[in-house]
Scaffold this active site. Sequence first.
Site, PDB file in Angstrom:
ATOM      1  N   LYS A  11      -2.185   6.949   3.816  1.00 11.45           N
ATOM      2  CA  LYS A  11      -1.455   7.040   5.084  1.00 11.45           C
ATOM      3  C   LYS A  11      -0.142   6.305   4.939  1.00 11.45           C
ATOM      4  CE  LYS A  11      -1.978   4.486   9.387  1.00 11.45           C
ATOM      5  NZ  LYS A  11      -2.841   3.867  10.361  1.00 11.45           N
ATOM      6  N   SER A 191       6.649   4.090   3.063  1.00 13.75           N
ATOM      7  CA  SER A 191       6.833   4.237   1.605  1.00 13.75           C
ATOM      8  C   SER A 191       6.365   3.024   0.811  1.00 13.75           C
ATOM      9  CB  SER A 191       8.300   4.527   1.270  1.00 13.75           C
ATOM     10  OG  SER A 191       8.745   5.637   1.998  1.00 13.75           O
ATOM     11  N   ARG A 192       5.324   2.372   1.303  1.00 16.45           N
ATOM     12  CA  ARG A 192       4.720   1.213   0.617  1.00 16.45           C
ATOM     13  C   ARG A 192       5.652  -0.003   0.524  1.00 16.45           C
ATOM     14  NH1 ARG A 192       1.204   3.667   2.166  1.00 16.45           N
ATOM     15  NH2 ARG A 192      -0.523   4.642   1.079  1.00 16.45           N
ATOM     16  N   LEU A 193       6.748   0.002   1.298  1.00 18.69           N
ATOM     17  CA  LEU A 193       7.658  -1.158   1.291  1.00 18.69           C
ATOM     18  C   LEU A 193       7.258  -2.103   2.428  1.00 18.69           C
ATOM     19  CD1 LEU A 193      11.039   0.628   0.469  1.00 18.69           C
ATOM     20  CD2 LEU A 193       9.486  -0.589  -1.061  1.00 18.69           C
TER      21      LEU A 193
END
Length: 213
Positions: A11, A191-193
Amino acid sequence: MAKENIQGVRKDYGIGELVESNILENPIDQFELWFKDAAKTEGSEVNACVLSTLDENNYPEGRVVLLKFYADDGFTFYTNYQSNKAKQLASHPYASMTFYWKTKERQVRVKGKIEKVPAEISDAYFQERPEGSRIGAWASPQSQVIPNREFLEQRVKQIREKFPTDIPRPDFWGGYLLIPVEVEFWQGRSSRLHDRIVYSWNQDHWVSKRLAP
Ligand SMILES: Cc1cc2nc3c(=O)[nH]c(=O)nc-3n(C[C@H](O)[C@H](O)[C@H](O)COP(=O)(O)O)c2cc1C
């Protein structure tokens, strides 16, 4: 046989952010803010966390417990003092608690030293628990092998006969306080940041730093 492919289960996050200009100086205050916020959306088990300890062979072991109190001196949970976790804590009194609040896309990790809470505090909390939980605490030799379910039900019957009115706290049951040395707050971002801010106790004050996700 191949199991179901779950590689696509993921997700993207994006409902919040955690920025230095907005965080509180004390991580317990920050925890309180997030806890109260999560309580509005997370439901009844907002206080559930994974308590991790180290076993006698240095394997980490996690299990869910319920946080029952938090204050500047730490985070309290209750358990059986003869359970596996209690034995592990007796020989290695360090632990961590990990909270995951899915509805807020947040994680909090608390790491620190463990102490038993004073007996009178455990007594007071024990008496607040529903009757069934008080009897359950007496009846269950937590973490020990038992022959079957009936064993527990028999024990419950015996305890009810032994304590027909007042049920005292068993001395093998009580609280532990996790005294934090590090508290990390994680907010999911796109975006996994993700945002990660960790507070470390430095002699007499907390220092916070941003970590890469
Ligand atoms: C939602 C949830 C809440 C739990 N709360 C507690 C708790 O507060 N105290 C406790 O001793 N065990 C609690 N348990 C059970 C523990 O996860 C674990 O099975 C038990 O404490 C024995 O662990 P041990 O053998 O490592 O000592 C809870 C389990 C779940 C799933």
